[in-house]
Design a protein around this motif. Sequence first.
Motif, mmCIF file in Angstrom:
data_model
loop_
_atom_site.group_PDB
_atom_site.id
_atom_site.type_symbol
_atom_site.label_atom_id
_atom_site.label_comp_id
_atom_site.label_asym_id
_atom_site.label_seq_id
_atom_site.Cartn_x
_atom_site.Cartn_y
_atom_site.Cartn_z
ATOM 1 N N ARG A 20 0.784 -1.134 0.070
ATOM 2 C CA ARG A 20 0.038 0.131 -0.136
ATOM 3 C C ARG A 20 0.961 1.214 -0.137
ATOM 4 N N ILE A 21 1.935 1.217 0.935
ATOM 5 C CA ILE A 21 2.877 2.345 0.814
ATOM 6 C C ILE A 21 3.446 2.529 -0.438
ATOM 7 N N LEU A 22 3.890 1.432 -0.995
ATOM 8 C CA LEU A 22 4.805 1.718 -2.429
ATOM 9 C C LEU A 22 3.797 2.014 -3.553
ATOM 10 N N ASP A 23 2.672 1.539 -3.315
ATOM 11 C CA ASP A 23 1.723 2.175 -4.598
ATOM 12 C C ASP A 23 1.130 3.557 -4.311
ATOM 13 N N ALA A 24 0.979 3.980 -3.050
ATOM 14 C CA ALA A 24 0.717 5.303 -2.860
ATOM 15 C C ALA A 24 1.674 6.242 -3.283
ATOM 16 N N ALA A 25 3.225 5.741 -2.753
ATOM 17 C CA ALA A 25 4.232 6.449 -3.217
ATOM 18 C C ALA A 25 4.521 6.828 -4.716
ATOM 19 N N LEU A 26 4.134 5.583 -5.411
ATOM 20 C CA LEU A 26 4.360 5.469 -6.820
ATOM 21 C C LEU A 26 3.545 6.617 -7.452
ATOM 22 N N ASP A 27 2.429 6.877 -6.845
ATOM 23 C CA ASP A 27 1.477 7.906 -7.249
ATOM 24 C C ASP A 27 1.867 9.385 -6.993
ATOM 25 N N THR A 28 2.411 9.596 -5.783
ATOM 26 C CA THR A 28 3.016 10.648 -5.305
ATOM 27 C C THR A 28 4.334 11.182 -5.962
ATOM 28 N N PHE A 29 5.174 10.374 -5.999
ATOM 29 C CA PHE A 29 6.659 10.491 -6.678
ATOM 30 C C PHE A 29 6.160 10.749 -8.407
ATOM 31 N N SER A 30 5.281 9.908 -8.958
ATOM 32 C CA SER A 30 5.255 10.110 -10.239
ATOM 33 C C SER A 30 4.750 11.424 -10.839
#
Length: 205
Positions: A20-30
Motif C-alpha cells: 500500500r505504501i509503495l503504491d501510494a508513493a508511486l502515485d505521489t512521486f510520479s
Amino acid sequence: MGDPRPIKKPSRIQLRNRRRILDAALDTFSQFGFRGTTLDQIAKAAGLSKPNLIYYFDGKEAIHAALLSELLETWLDPLKELDAGGEPMEEILAYVRRKLRLSQDFPRESRLFATEIIQGAPHIQRVLETDLKTLVDKQARIIQGWMNDGRLAPADPYHLIFSIWSLTQHYADFDTQVRAVLATEDAFPAAEAYLETLFTRLLKV
C-alpha cells in the motif's frame, strides 16, 4: 558465532501495508517528483498514519529507493530479451512492442523514471553508468552485427535504442496530451501499428 534465531518472515498484513505504501508513493512521486513529495502525502494516500509508515520505511529516501529498484528490473527486462539468434527485424519490432506494453501497463512507473532522469538521476546514476550501459553496449553490438551482415539497413544502434525508448514511453509520460489530441482513451493499438511501420521502413534492407 552468529545469531542462531531464524529471521521472522513478515506477516500478510505487513506485506499488504508495505505494498500500500509503495503504491501510494508511486502515485505521489510520479506526480510531484522526489523533491515535491512528502511523507505526509504518502501516508495520506496510503491511508496510514505517518508513524505507521515509518515503521515500514525509514524515510522517503528508502521508499523511493525501493520503487526505483523494482522499476529498474522491470525496465531493463525487455531489452535483455533481444535475441542475437533471432530474425533481426522481428527482434527489433518485438522489442518495440514490449516497450510499448510497459508504457501501457506501467504508466506511473514510466513517469517516475522520467522524473528521476529529468532531475539528474541523483538516485540511479550509478545504475545508469554500470548496469544500463553494460546492457545497452551488449545489445547495440548485436544490432550492429545484424547491420554489418546486411540483415538490417545501416543506422546508429545506440540512437535506434534511444528512439525506441522515447517513442514508446511518450504514450505513458504524455498520456494526458495524447488522449486529449486523439480524443480516445486507448491510443495503443494505433501506436503499435504506426511504430511497427516506422521502424520497418527505417531498417528494411
